[in-house]
Design an enzyme around this catalytic site. Sequence first.
Site, PDB file in Angstrom:
ATOM      1  N   LYS A  52       0.842  -1.206   0.000  1.00  0.00           N
ATOM      2  CA  LYS A  52       0.000   0.000   0.000  1.00  0.00           C
ATOM      3  C   LYS A  52       0.874   1.252   0.000  1.00  0.00           C
ATOM      4  CE  LYS A  52      -3.818  -2.362   2.273  1.00  0.00           C
ATOM      5  NZ  LYS A  52      -4.461  -2.736   3.532  1.00  0.00           N
ATOM      6  N   GLN A  96      -4.379  -1.823   9.917  1.00  0.00           N
ATOM      7  CA  GLN A  96      -4.342  -3.090   9.174  1.00  0.00           C
ATOM      8  C   GLN A  96      -4.960  -4.222  10.004  1.00  0.00           C
ATOM      9  OE1 GLN A  96      -3.272  -3.560   5.892  1.00  0.00           O
ATOM     10  NE2 GLN A  96      -4.091  -5.621   6.163  1.00  0.00           N
ATOM     11  N   ASP A 119     -10.584   3.107   4.718  1.00  0.00           N
ATOM     12  CA  ASP A 119     -10.943   1.698   4.504  1.00  0.00           C
ATOM     13  C   ASP A 119     -12.460   1.535   4.410  1.00  0.00           C
ATOM     14  OD1 ASP A 119      -8.967  -0.176   4.092  1.00  0.00           O
ATOM     15  OD2 ASP A 119      -8.526  -0.475   6.225  1.00  0.00           O
TER      16      ASP A 119
END
Length: 286
Positions: A52, A96, A119
Amino acid sequence: MQILDGKFLAAQIKAEIKSEVDLILSEGKRAPHLVAVLIGSDPASQTYVKSKAKHAEAVGIRSSVYELDASTTQAQLIELIWSLNQDDSVDGYIVQLPLPKHLDESKIIEAIAPHKDVDGFHPVNLGLMVAGNQNAFIPATPFGILEIFRRYSISTTGKKVAVIGRSLIVGTPISILMSRNTEPGNATVTLLHSKSNHVKEVCLDSDIIIAAIGKKDFVTADMVKEGAVIIDVGINRVDGKIYGDVDFENVAAKCSAITPVPGGVGLLTITSLLQNTLKSYKLKQS
Ligand code: NAP
């Protein structure tokens, strides 16, 4: 049969983001800034976060990573989240997943400021998504799937769609998005899960199958209607190789279009995160 090429689409989307960021920088403004918080040393999570960061930097988005020890407490993590919520130089951040077992995932996600939740996992963003609000951050993987339909001009209106898997990050949001009154969308959706008794029958009757289960070769050719479109979300590591949830070789022979694994949905999940970060930056400026 058409391969729905995630690599090609990701390159196209990244070029579009880069030209927008270049324009921002040429106006003397700061770059959009994405932060990733990684707790513990799970190798897959480390790989995702590195990837990412690399993709963000490639399009001119500033990237920072906080690597925290696996023993980080809930209070310590919440404190970091609050500081990221306050930090005006941060446009969006992700924590994460999965988290170490002693951390409460829901409470952590709920602590993230919704306007920085790139997200799209915060309940406020999920609610805005259900309401069809344009300011919602759509979760990255479902957003990537919508891009596949858009950019390959695959109309979903009036189609029967089987979504297999009902997780909050993939199956549930994509089932909602596919049934919204918009294109892509306007489909008749059946959401299948481990308690469903008729997975094969529903799949055989579907024009589009979206597989997000986490089991190699779950979708076999005898479950697929001739000419169906197959979106394979699965990422299953077996003997050092990555496989999707679909028996690719046999299903490809029967369908009209299919995403490969690797090289399909996964790459678009990353570009969606970058698109959401740029969106967050622009919403802040407006
Ligand atoms: P998850 O949270 O483990 O959910 C799996 C879903 O599959 C559950 O809803 C489960 O049903 C359902 N399921 C399990 N066995 C089933 C069966 N026999 N019949 C029907 N449904 C069944 O998984 P996830 O996070 O959504 O991820 C799914 C897969 O996608 C994984 O391989 C993951 O690595 C991959 N993934 C890929 C990306 C990407 O970027 N490509 C992003 C996210 C995830 P129940 O709810 O009843 O348990």
